[in-house]
Design a protein around this motif. Structure first.
Motif, PDB file in Angstrom:
ATOM      1  N   PHE A  42       0.810  -1.210   0.000  1.00 49.92           N
ATOM      2  CA  PHE A  42       0.000   0.000   0.000  1.00 49.92           C
ATOM      3  C   PHE A  42       0.845   1.263   0.000  1.00 49.92           C
ATOM      4  O   PHE A  42       0.329   2.343  -0.264  1.00 49.92           O
ATOM      5  N   ASN A  45       0.778   4.779  -2.208  1.00 52.95           N
ATOM      6  CA  ASN A  45      -0.601   4.699  -2.696  1.00 52.95           C
ATOM      7  C   ASN A  45      -0.772   3.641  -3.788  1.00 52.95           C
ATOM      8  O   ASN A  45      -1.601   3.778  -4.681  1.00 52.95           O
ATOM      9  N   TYR A  48      -4.318   2.387  -3.831  1.00 52.88           N
ATOM     10  CA  TYR A  48      -5.400   3.374  -3.783  1.00 52.88           C
ATOM     11  C   TYR A  48      -6.128   3.389  -5.121  1.00 52.88           C
ATOM     12  O   TYR A  48      -5.498   3.443  -6.181  1.00 52.88           O
ATOM     13  N   PRO A  86     -12.826   4.956  -3.781  1.00 45.95           N
ATOM     14  CA  PRO A  86     -11.856   5.447  -2.803  1.00 45.95           C
ATOM     15  C   PRO A  86     -12.463   5.677  -1.423  1.00 45.95           C
ATOM     16  O   PRO A  86     -11.764   5.552  -0.417  1.00 45.95           O
ATOM     17  N   TYR A  89     -12.172   2.428   0.383  1.00 50.30           N
ATOM     18  CA  TYR A  89     -10.753   2.215   0.679  1.00 50.30           C
ATOM     19  C   TYR A  89     -10.335   3.038   1.897  1.00 50.30           C
ATOM     20  O   TYR A  89      -9.679   2.527   2.809  1.00 50.30           O
ATOM     21  N   LEU A  90     -10.741   4.303   1.912  1.00 48.12           N
ATOM     22  CA  LEU A  90     -10.342   5.183   3.020  1.00 48.12           C
ATOM     23  C   LEU A  90     -11.034   4.811   4.329  1.00 48.12           C
ATOM     24  O   LEU A  90     -10.468   5.014   5.405  1.00 48.12           O
ATOM     25  N   ALA A  93      -8.855   2.143   5.565  1.00 47.45           N
ATOM     26  CA  ALA A  93      -7.586   2.740   5.996  1.00 47.45           C
ATOM     27  C   ALA A  93      -7.744   3.418   7.348  1.00 47.45           C
ATOM     28  O   ALA A  93      -6.870   3.307   8.221  1.00 47.45           O
ATOM     29  N   PHE A 107      -1.775   7.739   3.530  1.00 51.82           N
ATOM     30  CA  PHE A 107      -2.950   7.691   2.655  1.00 51.82           C
ATOM     31  C   PHE A 107      -3.301   9.072   2.110  1.00 51.82           C
ATOM     32  O   PHE A 107      -3.142  10.075   2.805  1.00 51.82           O
TER      33      PHE A 107
END
Length: 157
Positions: A42, A45, A48, A86, A89-90, A93, A107
């Motif tokens: 990761f 990014n 990402y 995203p 994903y966040l 994260a 991130f």
């Protein structure tokens, strides 16, 4: 690592695979070297879901005829947004940050999903994910504009 070590997957010793996953690579027996970016999961990014990456894949699909008809730039953006998430994903994260497993600085929290124009592509053609048709138009080969393949021939302008 045991699953990856199976012959139908990587087929290497589980310890060798584990080393490569943690930044040490054994090139041959006894030749171990620190290679922190041998596998990047990761950092930088790498995973990402940038919309601009999805758009690039779509330009290649158009370029080589997998997307038969010309599409406006907005179509590329809309299609990328349907697939790349995203926000999800966040969310994941954020949980990893809260658990102390990763750093918040790792991130792109404020990204709009598009990378800056990339001038470092191997083809030497600048890539701006917001202008996929401009990128396609600059390619020396492949479909562009209203071109399509009919009867094995490129037709249209």
């Amino acid at each position: 690592m045991k699953i990856l070590a199976k012959p139908e997957y990587v087929g290497a010793d589980a310890k060798v695979i584990a080393n490569s996953m943690t930044g040490t690579f054994e090139y041959e027996k006894g030749d171990k070297r620190d290679v922190p970016d041998f596998n990047v999961f990761f950092r930088y990014n790498a995973t990402y879901p940038f919309y601009s990456d999805a758009v690039w894949y779509l330009t290649q699909m158009r370029r080589w005829g997998q997307i038969a008809d010309a599409k406006p730039d907005a179509w590329y953006d809309e299609t990328a947004r349907k697939v790349y998430k995203p926000d999800v994903y966040l969310q994941a994260a954020k949980l990893l940050v809260e658990e102390g497993k990763v750093k918040e600085a790792d991130f792109p929290w404020k990204s709009d999903g598009y990378k800056p124009v990339d001038n470092g592509f191997i083809d030497g053609i600048p890539y701006d994910g917001r202008k996929p048709n401009d990128y396609l138009a600059k390619q020396p080969i492949g479909l562009k504009g209203d071109q399509k393949v009919e009867g094995g021939q490129v037709v249209g302008g």
